[in-house]
Structure formats: structure tokens, C-alpha cells
Design a protein around this motif. Structure first.
Motif, mmCIF file in Angstrom:
data_model
loop_
_atom_site.group_PDB
_atom_site.id
_atom_site.type_symbol
_atom_site.label_atom_id
_atom_site.label_comp_id
_atom_site.label_asym_id
_atom_site.label_seq_id
_atom_site.Cartn_x
_atom_site.Cartn_y
_atom_site.Cartn_z
ATOM 1 N N LYS A 15 -8.073 12.921 -14.185
ATOM 2 C CA LYS A 15 -6.774 13.500 -13.868
ATOM 3 C C LYS A 15 -6.091 14.003 -15.137
ATOM 4 O O LYS A 15 -5.791 13.229 -16.041
ATOM 5 C CB LYS A 15 -5.904 12.454 -13.166
ATOM 6 C CG LYS A 15 -4.563 12.971 -12.694
ATOM 7 C CD LYS A 15 -3.839 11.880 -11.931
ATOM 8 C CE LYS A 15 -2.492 12.359 -11.415
ATOM 9 N NZ LYS A 15 -1.788 11.291 -10.658
ATOM 10 N N MET B 274 -5.791 13.960 -3.068
ATOM 11 C CA MET B 274 -5.214 14.060 -4.391
ATOM 12 C C MET B 274 -3.715 14.314 -4.346
ATOM 13 O O MET B 274 -3.066 14.412 -5.367
ATOM 14 C CB MET B 274 -5.905 15.176 -5.186
ATOM 15 C CG MET B 274 -7.364 14.882 -5.455
ATOM 16 S SD MET B 274 -8.145 16.218 -6.374
ATOM 17 C CE MET B 274 -9.803 15.593 -6.501
ATOM 18 N N ASN C 83 -3.233 16.166 -14.872
ATOM 19 C CA ASN C 83 -1.869 15.976 -14.388
ATOM 20 C C ASN C 83 -1.918 15.976 -12.868
ATOM 21 O O ASN C 83 -3.004 15.968 -12.285
ATOM 22 C CB ASN C 83 -0.910 17.056 -14.938
ATOM 23 C CG ASN C 83 -1.386 18.465 -14.615
ATOM 24 O OD1 ASN C 83 -1.715 18.776 -13.472
ATOM 25 N ND2 ASN C 83 -1.432 19.320 -15.631
ATOM 26 N N GLU C 84 -0.775 15.996 -12.216
ATOM 27 C CA GLU C 84 -0.733 15.912 -10.759
ATOM 28 C C GLU C 84 -1.443 17.080 -10.090
ATOM 29 O O GLU C 84 -1.875 16.970 -8.942
ATOM 30 C CB GLU C 84 0.723 15.857 -10.273
ATOM 31 C CG GLU C 84 1.452 14.577 -10.640
ATOM 32 C CD GLU C 84 0.828 13.344 -9.995
ATOM 33 O OE1 GLU C 84 0.292 13.480 -8.885
ATOM 34 O OE2 GLU C 84 0.858 12.269 -10.616
ATOM 35 N N HIS D 248 -4.092 18.956 -11.599
ATOM 36 C CA HIS D 248 -5.278 19.410 -12.326
ATOM 37 C C HIS D 248 -6.246 18.252 -12.570
ATOM 38 O O HIS D 248 -5.845 17.193 -13.058
ATOM 39 C CB HIS D 248 -4.836 20.005 -13.666
ATOM 40 C CG HIS D 248 -5.830 20.936 -14.280
ATOM 41 N ND1 HIS D 248 -5.544 21.731 -15.371
ATOM 42 C CD2 HIS D 248 -7.122 21.211 -13.972
ATOM 43 C CE1 HIS D 248 -6.597 22.442 -15.698
ATOM 44 N NE2 HIS D 248 -7.583 22.137 -14.862
ATOM 45 N N PHE D 249 -7.525 18.466 -12.224
ATOM 46 C CA PHE D 249 -8.576 17.469 -12.417
ATOM 47 C C PHE D 249 -9.785 18.180 -13.029
ATOM 48 O O PHE D 249 -10.077 19.329 -12.686
ATOM 49 C CB PHE D 249 -8.970 16.817 -11.086
ATOM 50 C CG PHE D 249 -7.845 16.099 -10.396
ATOM 51 C CD1 PHE D 249 -7.736 14.716 -10.469
ATOM 52 C CD2 PHE D 249 -6.884 16.801 -9.683
ATOM 53 C CE1 PHE D 249 -6.700 14.055 -9.837
ATOM 54 C CE2 PHE D 249 -5.833 16.143 -9.052
ATOM 55 C CZ PHE D 249 -5.737 14.769 -9.137
ATOM 56 N N GLU E 230 -7.932 13.733 -22.094
ATOM 57 C CA GLU E 230 -7.939 12.645 -21.119
ATOM 58 C C GLU E 230 -9.243 11.850 -21.216
ATOM 59 O O GLU E 230 -9.256 10.622 -21.161
ATOM 60 C CB GLU E 230 -7.754 13.203 -19.696
ATOM 61 C CG GLU E 230 -6.365 13.749 -19.410
ATOM 62 C CD GLU E 230 -6.099 15.054 -20.139
ATOM 63 O OE1 GLU E 230 -7.067 15.722 -20.530
ATOM 64 O OE2 GLU E 230 -4.917 15.380 -20.336
ATOM 65 N N GLY F 147 -7.703 22.207 -9.097
ATOM 66 C CA GLY F 147 -6.278 22.215 -9.373
ATOM 67 C C GLY F 147 -5.586 23.389 -8.732
ATOM 68 O O GLY F 147 -6.187 24.167 -7.974
#
Length: 335
Positions: free
Chosen positions: A310, A1, A312-313, A315-316, A324, A237
Motif C-alpha cells: 500500500k 481495497m 496510499n489509500e 495506490h498499490f 514502502e 490505483g
């Protein structure tokens, strides 16, 4: 990730067991498709209720359990399915701290003999160099010289845990799976051991996969957090994202259960999950929390909601109650 090449990369790892339930053969999906990156010098916390598959995942990463499917890359090399002979050179670089220190120590060997054993097994240094290294390591973990030749039953739980940490760290590993290493310790001893692990990481740059059910410990020690429920990740995240902006109802429930020591502090909303944890032999379809979740709808039983999205970069999350997920759903409907 992460764009940077990680020390350890796990791709869609699955570990299934064939078991019997009322004389019927059933597949137990202990780990059901987990992906994760761990950088050098990073600590990733894996948190969830007992029985969710955390320990199985840690052992599968180290190839102590054979993997049903998926890939494990260590320093860019695919080690999936390697036999013990092929894995042996890697064992000094990939270690584990077991949950029960007493059960993981040889009752007939002194602590000094236990800690020096990995150096002997990998033929590291001369005999004198090994003894000096073990002495320094035991002193580093807080065990004075008069305890070097004690047997495990002659030591306290905290002292045994220090010895287990010393054994795991003596070969200067790059990666260590820490399987509930402080869960059985008193609070004061727990703090000492956690600080010891932090000091060891600063000194050597080792990476940890820290398995726990204690969110307070995870918050103190870890850089990233992976939240696991019934064999799957529901949220992943950075520590700041997970604790500052939790999105999955299960993560919110775990965080809301953390005791607040200050009686004058503002009370946070307590999120209660109804019912009991389903049997891992027969997990619910879709989001495996939906039969206990206070926000669940019919679409939560759709298998698509179990996919990690996703945010953000850093956090999933796997939950339909996010912007999302709604955006992806709207795009799919309009296509």
C-alpha cells in the motif's frame, strides 16, 4: 481495497489450467491471485500485454470459467462455485461485451432478434414492452430503425459492436465485463463507442471492468486502473495515481509507449523491456518482470517482492524499488 461496500469484491482469485507441454502435464497459472473491488457506477480498467490473463480473469469473475481458488462477492453475496442454475437469476445483472462482435452474434438472427433475446429469456415485461424497450435501446446506441432487421454480416464492425453493447445493456445490468470492445474498430468509430458507453453509465449507473491493452483508452474511460503481467497485478490505483505517479517499471514502460501526437511536445523517457515475455507455463519466480526489467536486482527473484504494498489509500504496487517496500524490509530485518 475501499472501506465502502463495493458492488463486486474479488479476493485472491486464481484460475489454473492443466495443459500438456512436450507430453508433460503442466499447470498454466493464467490468473494467479488477484484481488480487486469495483464500486457501483465505477469503471476499473484492466491493462496488460496480450496473453497476460485479462480475458480469463474477466470470464472467471462472471463464473464463465470455474475458479481454482479465491472468492467473488456480488452485492455482498459469495457467488463462488455457483452452478448455472444458481447463477441464472444473476446473469441479467452481470453481463459481458465480447471482444469479437461478429463471433458473438448469431449469424441467423437479426439484430432485433438478438437484442430482444435476453428479455425473452428472463421474461422481462410484456411482448409489447419488450419490443418498445429494444427499439429505444437500439436507437440509443445509434442504430436507426432500418437496420433493426439486418443480419450481422450485413453490418459494419462498428454497427455490430453497437448491437453487442445493446444486447449487454438491455437487461439493465449492474456490472459489465468489457473485453477489448473497441480494439478492432477504427479510431473515429472507437471514440463513438466509448462515448456511448459513458452515456450508458451515466444513464444507468452500471459498473464496468474494462479490459484493454490501450493505455489511451483506459485513461479516457476509467476511474481506476489495474496493471496485469503474466497472471498477476503489479500495480493498482486511481487513474490519477497510475498516470501521474507510476511506480512499477512495467507500468512505466506501458505509459512510455503511448504515442505523443504533438511533435513539439516534450519527449518522455522511453523505457524498454529487454527480451521476450516468458512462457506463462514457466513464469519467473518473484517479480515476473525481473528477467526483462532494466532495474532488477537479485532480490527481485524473491517471492516476497510480488506482494502488493500500500502506497496510499488510492495506490498499490508490487515492486522492491519503492519507499514502502524498503521500509517494510528494514522493519523485518530489525525485528
Amino acid at each position: 481495497m475501499d472501506e465502502q461496500e463495493p458492488l463486486l469484491r474479488i479476493e485472491n482469485l486464481k484460475k489454473y489450467f492443466n495443459v500438456k507441454d512436450n507430453h508433460k502435464k503442466v499447470i498454466l497459472k493464467a490468473v494467479d491471485g488477484i484481488s480487486m473491488d469495483i464500486k457501483a457506477g465505477e469503471t476499473v480498467g484492466l491493462v496488460g500485454e496480450s496473453g497476460c490473463g485479462k480475458s480469463t480473469f474477466g470470464r472467471a469473475v462472471l463464473q464463465l470459467h470455474s475458479i481454482t481458488s479465491g472468492k467473488v462477492y456480488f452485492r455482498g453475496q459469495d457467488i463462488t462455485g455457483w452452478n448455472e442454475k444458481e447463477l441464472r437469476p444473476l446473469r441479467k445483472d452481470m453481463q459481458i461485451i465480447f471482444q469479437d462482435p461478429f463471433a458473438s452474434l448469431n449469424p441467423r438472427k437479426t439484430i432485433f432478434e438478438t437484442v430482444i433475446a435476453p428479455l425473452d429469456a428472463f421474461d422481462i415485461g410484456t411482448k409489447q414492452e419488450r419490443r418498445e424497450k429494444v427499439q429505444k435501446m437500439l436507437e440509443f446506441v445509434g442504430l436507426p430503425e432500418y437496420q433493426f432487421h439486418k443480419l450481422p454480416h450485413e453490418m459494419s464492425g462498428g454497427q455490430r459492436q453497437r448491437a453487442v453493447i445493446a444486447r449487454a445493456m438491455i437487461t439493465d445490468p449492474a456490472f459489465v465485463v468489457c473485453d477489448e470492445p473497441v480494439s478492432a474498430l477504427d479510431v473515429s468509430v472507437r471514440a463513438q463507442v466509448l462515448n456511448l458507453m459513458k452515456d450508458a453509465q451515466k444513464a444507468s449507473g452500471v459498473s464496468y471492468l474494462f479490459i484493454s491493452h490501450d493505455m489511451s483508452v483506459i485513461r479516457y474511460l476509467c476511474d481506476k486502473v489495474a496493471v496485469m503481467y503474466l497472471g498477476r497485478l503489479v500495480e493498482y490505483g486511481t487513474k490519477e495515481e497510475i498516470f501521474g505517479n507510476p511506480l512499477h517499471p512495467y507500468t512505466k514502460a506501458l505509459l512510455s509507449a503511448i504515442p505523443v501526437p504533438d511533435v513539439g511536445a516534450k519527449k518522455h523517457e522511453r523505457i524498454r523491456l529487454v527480451g521476450d515475455v516468458p512462457s506463462p507455463l514457466y513464469p519467473p519466480a518473484g517479480c515476473r518482470l525481473h528477467n526483462r526489467c532494466p532495474y532488477a536486482t537479485e532480490e527481485c527473484s524473491d517471492e516476497g517482492v510480488a506482494q502488493m504494498l500500500k502506497v496510499n489509500e488510492d495506490h498499490f504496487v508490487a515492486c522492491p524499488f519503492t519507499e514502502e517496500f524498503e521500509a517494510r524490509k528494514a522493519a523485518k530485518e530489525s525485528a
